[in-house]
Design an enzyme around this catalytic site. Structure first.
Site, PDB file in Angstrom:
ATOM      1  CB  CYS A 133      -0.891  -0.004   1.195  1.00 11.95           C
ATOM      2  SG  CYS A 133      -0.183  -0.692   2.745  1.00 11.95           S
ATOM      3  CG  HIS A 246      -0.976   4.041   4.318  1.00 12.82           C
ATOM      4  ND1 HIS A 246      -1.717   3.656   5.738  1.00 12.82           N
ATOM      5  CD2 HIS A 246      -0.337   2.759   4.041  1.00 12.82           C
ATOM      6  CE1 HIS A 246      -1.656   2.530   6.005  1.00 12.82           C
ATOM      7  NE2 HIS A 246      -0.800   1.808   4.717  1.00 12.82           N
TER       8      HIS A 246
HETATM    9  P1  NAP Z   1      -7.921  -9.104   7.867  1.00 13.94           P
HETATM   10  O1  NAP Z   1      -8.852  -8.181   7.995  1.00 13.94           O
HETATM   11  O2  NAP Z   1      -7.319  -9.495   9.167  1.00 13.94           O
HETATM   12  O3  NAP Z   1      -8.418 -10.298   7.085  1.00 13.94           O
HETATM   13  C1  NAP Z   1      -7.922 -11.450   6.818  1.00 13.94           C
HETATM   14  C2  NAP Z   1      -8.858 -12.383   5.844  1.00 13.94           C
HETATM   15  O4  NAP Z   1      -7.978 -13.638   5.440  1.00 13.94           O
HETATM   16  C3  NAP Z   1     -10.054 -12.916   6.257  1.00 13.94           C
HETATM   17  O5  NAP Z   1     -10.998 -12.912   5.234  1.00 13.94           O
HETATM   18  C4  NAP Z   1      -9.554 -14.195   6.950  1.00 13.94           C
HETATM   19  O6  NAP Z   1     -10.849 -15.109   6.981  1.00 13.94           O
HETATM   20  C5  NAP Z   1      -8.712 -14.575   5.652  1.00 13.94           C
HETATM   21  N1  NAP Z   1      -7.896 -15.745   6.129  1.00 13.94           N
HETATM   22  C6  NAP Z   1      -7.104 -15.670   7.314  1.00 13.94           C
HETATM   23  N2  NAP Z   1      -6.351 -16.916   7.351  1.00 13.94           N
HETATM   24  C7  NAP Z   1      -6.824 -17.596   6.237  1.00 13.94           C
HETATM   25  C8  NAP Z   1      -6.614 -19.072   5.887  1.00 13.94           C
HETATM   26  N3  NAP Z   1      -5.823 -19.929   6.449  1.00 13.94           N
HETATM   27  N4  NAP Z   1      -7.415 -19.742   4.900  1.00 13.94           N
HETATM   28  C9  NAP Z   1      -8.468 -18.724   4.197  1.00 13.94           C
HETATM   29  N5  NAP Z   1      -8.456 -17.364   4.520  1.00 13.94           N
HETATM   30  C10 NAP Z   1      -7.779 -16.754   5.732  1.00 13.94           C
HETATM   31  O7  NAP Z   1      -6.640  -8.568   7.038  1.00 13.94           O
HETATM   32  P2  NAP Z   1      -6.481  -7.692   5.701  1.00 13.94           P
HETATM   33  O8  NAP Z   1      -6.390  -6.191   6.199  1.00 13.94           O
HETATM   34  O9  NAP Z   1      -7.916  -7.871   4.939  1.00 13.94           O
HETATM   35  O10 NAP Z   1      -5.282  -8.168   5.090  1.00 13.94           O
HETATM   36  C11 NAP Z   1      -5.401  -9.331   4.606  1.00 13.94           C
HETATM   37  C12 NAP Z   1      -4.039  -9.675   3.653  1.00 13.94           C
HETATM   38  O11 NAP Z   1      -4.064  -8.738   2.583  1.00 13.94           O
HETATM   39  C13 NAP Z   1      -2.947  -9.180   4.636  1.00 13.94           C
HETATM   40  O12 NAP Z   1      -2.368 -10.559   5.184  1.00 13.94           O
HETATM   41  C14 NAP Z   1      -1.788  -8.540   3.645  1.00 13.94           C
HETATM   42  O13 NAP Z   1      -1.216  -9.872   3.135  1.00 13.94           O
HETATM   43  C15 NAP Z   1      -2.689  -8.252   2.482  1.00 13.94           C
HETATM   44  N6  NAP Z   1      -2.850  -6.590   2.359  1.00 13.94           N
HETATM   45  C16 NAP Z   1      -2.059  -6.034   1.479  1.00 13.94           C
HETATM   46  C17 NAP Z   1      -2.047  -4.602   1.491  1.00 13.94           C
HETATM   47  C18 NAP Z   1      -1.207  -4.044   0.413  1.00 13.94           C
HETATM   48  O14 NAP Z   1      -0.430  -3.266   0.858  1.00 13.94           O
HETATM   49  N7  NAP Z   1      -1.816  -4.355  -0.842  1.00 13.94           N
HETATM   50  C19 NAP Z   1      -2.607  -3.861   2.370  1.00 13.94           C
HETATM   51  C20 NAP Z   1      -3.404  -4.779   3.361  1.00 13.94           C
HETATM   52  C21 NAP Z   1      -3.450  -6.044   3.454  1.00 13.94           C
HETATM   53  P3  NAP Z   1     -11.497 -15.528   8.404  1.00 13.94           P
HETATM   54  O15 NAP Z   1     -12.557 -14.652   8.334  1.00 13.94           O
HETATM   55  O16 NAP Z   1     -11.657 -16.829   7.914  1.00 13.94           O
HETATM   56  O17 NAP Z   1     -10.276 -15.225   9.406  1.00 13.94           O
HETATM   57  N1  12T Z   2       2.537  -5.439   7.265  1.00 10.92           N
HETATM   58  O1  12T Z   2       0.948  -6.176   1.929  1.00 10.92           O
HETATM   59  O2  12T Z   2       0.852  -3.828   8.527  1.00 10.92           O
HETATM   60  O3  12T Z   2       2.913  -6.584   2.592  1.00 10.92           O
HETATM   61  O4  12T Z   2       0.138  -2.007   7.362  1.00 10.92           O
HETATM   62  C1  12T Z   2       0.781  -4.381   3.855  1.00 10.92           C
HETATM   63  C2  12T Z   2       0.218  -3.745   5.161  1.00 10.92           C
HETATM   64  C3  12T Z   2       2.023  -5.612   5.283  1.00 10.92           C
HETATM   65  C4  12T Z   2       1.722  -6.074   2.708  1.00 10.92           C
HETATM   66  C5  12T Z   2       0.548  -3.369   7.644  1.00 10.92           C
HETATM   67  C6  12T Z   2       1.807  -5.149   6.336  1.00 10.92           C
HETATM   68  C7  12T Z   2       1.549  -5.324   3.934  1.00 10.92           C
HETATM   69  C8  12T Z   2       0.986  -4.068   6.264  1.00 10.92           C
END
Ligand code: NAP
Ligand code: 12T
Length: 340
Positions: A133, A246
């Site tokens: 991000c 951010h």
């Molecule tokens: P979050 O609100 O904690 O949600 C996590 C999601 O992943 C929930 O839907 C969860 O499902 C699912 N999940 C976790 N473990 C799993 C498993 N073993 N099998 C299937 N589904 C699973 O987190 P978020 O903020 O949405 O972020 C999720 C991921 O996106 C982060 O870990 C990161 O890698 C990525 N991300 C990327 C950016 C970016 O910079 N592009 C920004 C933010 C996040 P349940 O409801 O079943 O727990």
């Molecule tokens: N640790 O997609 O914590 O690599 O804000 C994105 C957001 C990892 C990522 C955060 C993180 C990622 C965060």
């Protein structure tokens, strides 16, 4: 023959990013034939909303991707490492929001305003990576300056919202603020220290060079997306008690002189950018204004008077939208328009 609509899976559909993906797909009328929300066994059986209808969440397995055209992953790096290859081998194109594949040489790392042509390399492994991000909003603002004057070096400090670490972190900030105001004991769980009324110079894990992985992502991903290893980048990434968006203080040393007025002009014409820069009216980019918006807001554009060719600016974007869900859906739109 081109399809009229696509079968789309959203992995992590119950998370902060996944829910925003569903919202953005609906808002932009993405042509969906069937939608498959996937998550862990914890929320399998629950429901998510899409276009006014409820959809049953299924548990992610290797068999989840039969007949899926596009799979949007945001369930953490280990889930992507484990399941993205099986999605790709089932014939889906994966757009991955995690850190799992971003720096693999044969995986395209794409910000549509900067390097849309790289999407063609999805053919290598069936996977396209969405950058971090903090990197996305920075390169959206840097690319027009790079095209106009070249870039030697970038010094960036971030002020990152808690929503970047998911739903639990949003709750933790809420609960800590309430606990402090009610003089109760603080729940400290997601971050190693109190985040309410505090700033933590620590995002993701510390590495051997004493930088955090978030800082190294900004350095390495910027070079890859801008397709230039010569751009020097250094970063300090800081978590602040903000829910969404951010903010980044960015200092750019250009190859050739460019005035602050010229930078304003080129950014006013740049895709995905909104210039918000009127100091006389106290007008500058704010996290609360960027939240829920698609544009990357740029302001406080001014000469760095300490060097010959320098610009300072303040860049703000919704980390869950342009920083994650929106960027991924924009990639999917180009993919179906030009490749599938
Ligand atoms: P979050 O609100 O904690 O949600 C996590 C999601 O992943 C929930 O839907 C969860 O499902 C699912 N999940 C976790 N473990 C799993 C498993 N073993 N099998 C299937 N589904 C699973 O987190 P978020 O903020 O949405 O972020 C999720 C991921 O996106 C982060 O870990 C990161 O890698 C990525 N991300 C990327 C950016 C970016 O910079 N592009 C920004 C933010 C996040 P349940 O409801 O079943 O727990
Ligand atoms: N640790 O997609 O914590 O690599 O804000 C994105 C957001 C990892 C990522 C955060 C993180 C990622 C965060």
């Amino acid at each position: 023959m081109k399809k009229e609509a696509y079968n789309v899976a959203v992995v992590g559909a119950t998370g902060a990013v996944g829910e925003e993906m569903l919202k953005v797909l609906a808002e932009r009328d993405f042509p969906i034939a069937t939608l498959k929300p996937l998550a862990s066994s914890r929320s399998a059986g629950s429901k998510v909303e899409f276009c006014g209808d409820e959809y049953l969440v299924e548990e992610l397995t290797d068999d989840s991707f039969e007949n899926i055209d596009i799979a949007l992953f945001s369930a953490g790096g280990s889930v992507s490492s484990r399941f993205a290859p099986s999605a790709a081998s089932s014939g889906a194109v994966v757009i991955d929001n995690t850190n799992a594949f971003r720096m693999d040489a044969d995986i395209p790392l794409v910000v549509p305003e900067v390097n849309p042509h790289a999407i063609a390399d999805y053919r290598n492994r069936g996977i396209i990576a969405n950058p971090n991000c903090s990197t996305i909003q920075m390169v959206v603002a840097l690319k027009p300056i790079y095209d106009a004057a070249g870039i030697k070096r970038v010094v960036v400090s971030t002020y990152q919202a808690v929503s970047g670490s998911g739903k639990k972190a949003i709750q933790e900030l809420e609960q800590q603020v309430l606990a402090i105001l009610q003089q109760q004991e603080l729940p400290v769980d997601v971050y190693p220290h109190q985040i309410a009324f505090n700033c933590l110079p620590h995002i993701d894990v510390f590495l051997d060079n004493d930088y955090t992985r978030e800082e190294m992502k900004m350095i390495n991903e910027t070079k890859k997306i801008m397709e230039n290893d010569q751009i020097m980048v250094t970063a300090t990434t800081v978590r602040v008690p903000v829910f969404f968006s951010h903010s980044e203080s960015i200092n750019v040393e250009t190859e050739r002189f460019i005035s602050a007025d010229e930078v304003k002009e080129i950014l006013e014409r740049a895709p995905g950018v909104m210039v918000v820069d009127n100091p006389a009216e106290n007008d500058y980019p704010l996290a609360v204004d960027a939240a829920g918006q698609d544009d990357t807001l740029v302001g406080r554009i001014r000469q760095d008077e300490s060097i010959a060719n320098g610009i300072n600016m303040w860049v703000v974007a919704d980390n869950i939208r342009k920083g994650a869900a929106l960027n991924a859906v924009q990639i999917a739109e180009i993919l179906i328009r030009e490749y599938l």
